[in-house]
Enzyme design. Sequence first.
Site, PDB file in Angstrom:
ATOM      1  N   THR A 159       0.762  -1.271   0.074  1.00  0.00           N
ATOM      2  CA  THR A 159      -0.072  -0.038   0.005  1.00  0.00           C
ATOM      3  C   THR A 159       0.760   1.139  -0.177  1.00  0.00           C
ATOM      4  OG1 THR A 159      -1.982  -0.854   1.153  1.00  0.00           O
ATOM      5  CG2 THR A 159      -1.466   1.369   1.505  1.00  0.00           C
ATOM      6  N   ARG A 187     -13.682  -7.383  -2.709  1.00  0.00           N
ATOM      7  CA  ARG A 187     -13.026  -7.293  -1.509  1.00  0.00           C
ATOM      8  C   ARG A 187     -12.398  -5.948  -1.194  1.00  0.00           C
ATOM      9  NH1 ARG A 187      -7.759  -5.674   0.704  1.00  0.00           N
ATOM     10  NH2 ARG A 187      -7.299  -6.879   2.600  1.00  0.00           N
ATOM     11  N   VAL A 188     -13.027  -5.501  -0.139  1.00  0.00           N
ATOM     12  CA  VAL A 188     -12.583  -4.181   0.557  1.00  0.00           C
ATOM     13  C   VAL A 188     -11.624  -4.197   1.574  1.00  0.00           C
ATOM     14  CG1 VAL A 188     -13.302  -1.806   1.389  1.00  0.00           C
ATOM     15  CG2 VAL A 188     -14.442  -3.230  -0.435  1.00  0.00           C
ATOM     16  N   GLY A 189     -10.429  -3.783   1.517  1.00  0.00           N
ATOM     17  CA  GLY A 189      -9.467  -3.690   2.859  1.00  0.00           C
ATOM     18  C   GLY A 189      -9.783  -2.287   3.625  1.00  0.00           C
ATOM     19  N   ASP A 190      -8.735  -2.173   4.494  1.00  0.00           N
ATOM     20  CA  ASP A 190      -8.625  -1.053   5.453  1.00  0.00           C
ATOM     21  C   ASP A 190      -8.484  -0.035   4.676  1.00  0.00           C
ATOM     22  OD1 ASP A 190      -6.088  -2.100   5.242  1.00  0.00           O
ATOM     23  OD2 ASP A 190      -5.233  -0.426   6.193  1.00  0.00           O
ATOM     24  N   THR A 210      -0.583   0.334   6.671  1.00  0.00           N
ATOM     25  CA  THR A 210      -0.524  -0.669   5.860  1.00  0.00           C
ATOM     26  C   THR A 210      -0.431  -1.918   6.228  1.00  0.00           C
ATOM     27  OG1 THR A 210       1.160  -1.731   4.274  1.00  0.00           O
ATOM     28  CG2 THR A 210       2.129  -0.340   5.968  1.00  0.00           C
ATOM     29  N   GLY A 211      -0.656  -3.319   5.649  1.00  0.00           N
ATOM     30  CA  GLY A 211      -0.620  -4.277   6.258  1.00  0.00           C
ATOM     31  C   GLY A 211      -1.875  -5.044   5.653  1.00  0.00           C
ATOM     32  N   GLY A 213      -5.585  -5.949   5.635  1.00  0.00           N
ATOM     33  CA  GLY A 213      -6.486  -4.860   6.135  1.00  0.00           C
ATOM     34  C   GLY A 213      -7.559  -5.781   6.947  1.00  0.00           C
TER      35      GLY A 213
END
Length: 290
Positions: A159, A187-190, A210-211, A213
């Site tokens: 990210t 899919r939706v991450g953080d 980052t990382g 999510g």
Amino acid sequence: MNPAILVHGGCGPRSEADGDDQQSRAGALAAAKAGHAVLRGGGSAIDAVERACRVLEDDPAFNAGYGAVLNEDGVAELDASIMDGASLKAGAVAVVTTVKNPITAARRVMERTRHVLLVGAGAEAFAHEAGLPRIENQALVTEKARARFAAERLATHGTVGVVAVDVQGHVAAGTSTGGTSSKKRGRVGDSPLIGCGTYADDRLGAVSCTGVGEYIIRVTLARRVLELLDRGLSPQAAAEAGLAEVVRLGGEAGVILVTPQGELAWATSAERMSRAWVTRDNETGSAFWK
Ligand code: ASP
């Protein structure tokens, strides 16, 4: 006051680094300098964050914009968010496939709609109406991303993110990503979720994460770090304590933080997190390994 900026180019294990450290450090430094030039010229933190994020999105070394990882269908699906600490206004887009610079689309959502988050086809239609060019999804796909998808289906992520404070002491944060590779369609991450991947509040500071999510979302990491700061922890201790909550769940993450006074902090539980900075004392630097 003197402005300051800190950018990250994603975190992850050593094995995924592919010897990219030079490229990644150079790209992060170019972004930090571009953002700092905006701040030095008296520009706002939000302008600097958008500018630096765009540099990172355009750089194929990073998993954002051009060069993003691919989902399970071989498509680059991009997420981004931006937040202004002065007004607490925020904008975000998720699952966009035809926009080269999702951070700018996120900013348009913030400034030109009464919403915070637009997703999918609606987000794309809005972005193009707002003047962002429509591009073919394949134009976002690099050889490296294609090879990774075809040959390895590596579970990778990354990210980009930026936090900045301007001469007036206003803070802002932005985060942009292709998410995790081979992720499920939709899919939706953080990263596009305010409070999770991104948060900014002039009373406390600005954070970009980052990382993985799925873990970051569960601890609302960006907001959590600022809460810890509010309780009296130092910026470094707040970043580390927030991160520890992700680690406790079994996740991997990294955070960057700036305070309205221009203090910078970062922490990661991963082996690498590329980052670059220009401090309030005008010291410039970059790093790749933890
Ligand atoms: N946080 C991003 C996501 O889960 C990926 C990353 O930062 O590595 O979408």
